[in-house]
Write a protein that holds these residues in place. Structure first.
Motif, PDB file in Angstrom:
ATOM      1  N   THR A  61       0.962  -1.199  -0.067  1.00 33.61           N
ATOM      2  CA  THR A  61      -0.069  -0.038  -0.014  1.00 33.61           C
ATOM      3  C   THR A  61       0.847   1.035   0.050  1.00 33.61           C
ATOM      4  N   TYR A  63       0.965   4.294   2.257  1.00 33.35           N
ATOM      5  CA  TYR A  63       0.771   4.430   3.523  1.00 33.35           C
ATOM      6  C   TYR A  63       1.736   5.535   4.282  1.00 33.35           C
ATOM      7  N   GLU A  70      -3.644   3.070   0.859  1.00 37.00           N
ATOM      8  CA  GLU A  70      -4.100   2.861  -0.468  1.00 37.00           C
ATOM      9  C   GLU A  70      -3.273   1.745  -1.176  1.00 37.00           C
ATOM     10  N   TRP A  71      -4.030   0.825  -1.584  1.00 36.36           N
ATOM     11  CA  TRP A  71      -3.628  -0.249  -2.102  1.00 36.36           C
ATOM     12  C   TRP A  71      -2.956  -0.041  -3.582  1.00 36.36           C
TER      13      TRP A  71
END
Length: 320
Positions: A61, A63, A70-71
């Motif tokens: 992600t 982050y 957020e992937w």
């Protein structure tokens, strides 16, 4: 009728039968065992396993600790291997540090353990003083002390000036900065020394006596008896120190902060900068998992090679 009388005569009283059943039930039940290990088990699940699972997820992600993860899939790993020059440099420096520091540390620990294995009056006092640096060696205070010792006006340069030698700023010089960290880590050989000392005490004295009768020298005894008998202990120390050296952080962070010119920029230090200076927690998580894989590969190689040089008393060394 006689059979019934015979059987009844062997029956336990009800109270004893209940006690025996209770004791047997407690012995066979695993509940007590799980109850006793529950503090460790809870700590492992909450403080080790769950953070590892979270780290694995965050590595896929974007982050920043300030926004929700957020992937992004494998994008962090692609950036690391394709575009990150600092990743390659820090990994290279860390591997160099491991290759140089671990053999020096293990060799020093083994030599001192052999000296402390002698029957000398007051030997326990010597062992305590030699082990002491390992208790305080990784502390911030010792790191600052080491920084002053190898500074431009430190003890090393003052000592060299007594012989007319002009010293350098060992920590500020890219050619010597890594060496100062290696010396510091090698100085903390107390734990390995204690393990070697315990292994030395398990070697039967009859082996040395028999070899002396055959005319074996001390050097030959060391290579033919001491090292083979200590090889399992040597393997243990080698694995332990290798894993610890890959994670070296405190000394580099306090003494050199990765400098000069990134000559001591350890992998763990780079990981820390990404996570807590740039707030790229997802990227740092990917770096952490790469470090885990590197350590696992190196450890697997050590174990795979051990069958050629580790001697077990029940099996002998496996050589091909």
């Amino acid at each position: 009728m006689k059979a019934d009388t015979s059987l009844s005569s062997h029956k336990l009283p009800a109270s004893k039968l209940k006690t025996a059943f209770t004791l047997r039930g407690r012995w066979e039940s695993p509940f007590a065992g799980y109850l006793f290990i529950s503090p460790w088990l809870i700590g492992f699940l909450l403080l080790t396993l769950w953070p590892m699972i979270q780290s694995m997820y965050y590595s896929f992600t974007k982050y920043t600790l300030l926004d929700a993860p957020e992937w992004i899939g494998l994008r962090n790993y692609e950036r690391i291997f394709a575009d990150d020059e600092l990743f390659r440099q820090s990994l290279k420096i860390t591997i160099l540090f491991v290759v140089l520091s671990v053999p020096i540390k293990i060799f020093s620990a083994l030599m001192v353990a052999i000296l402390l294995n002698k029957k000398i009056k007051g030997i326990s006092v010597y062992r305590t003083f030699i082990y002491l640096p390992s208790l305080i060696g990784s502390s911030i205070a010792v790191a600052i002390l080491w920084q002053n010792i190898f500074g431009i006006d430190g003890f090393i340069n003052r000592f060299l000036s007594m012989f007319g030698i002009d010293g350098v700023s060992w920590i500020s010089n890219p050619k010597t900065a890594l060496g100062t960290l290696i010396i510091l880590v090698a100085w903390q050989f107390g734990s390995s020394m204690v393990i070697f000392l315990a292994g030395l005490k398990q070697i039967p004295a009859e082996l040395y006596e028999a070899s002396s009768v055959d005319g074996a020298s001390k050097v030959r005894q060391f290579f033919q008896i001491t090292l083979p008998m200590l090889s399992p202990v040597l393997l243990f120390n080698l694995v332990l120190q290798t894993i610890g050296s890959f994670q070296m952080f405190t000394q580099a962070f306090i003494i050199t902060k990765g400098g000069p010119i990134n000559s001591t920029y350890m992998y763990a230090l780079y990981l820390y900068d990404r996570a807590f200076s740039r707030y790229e927690m997802g990227y740092a998580s990917a770096l952490a998992w790469i470090l885990l894989v590197v350590i696992a590969i190196v450890t697997a190689v050590i174990f795979a090679s051990s069958r050629y040089w580790v001697f077990y008393e029940t099996e002998g060394a496996k050589r091909k």
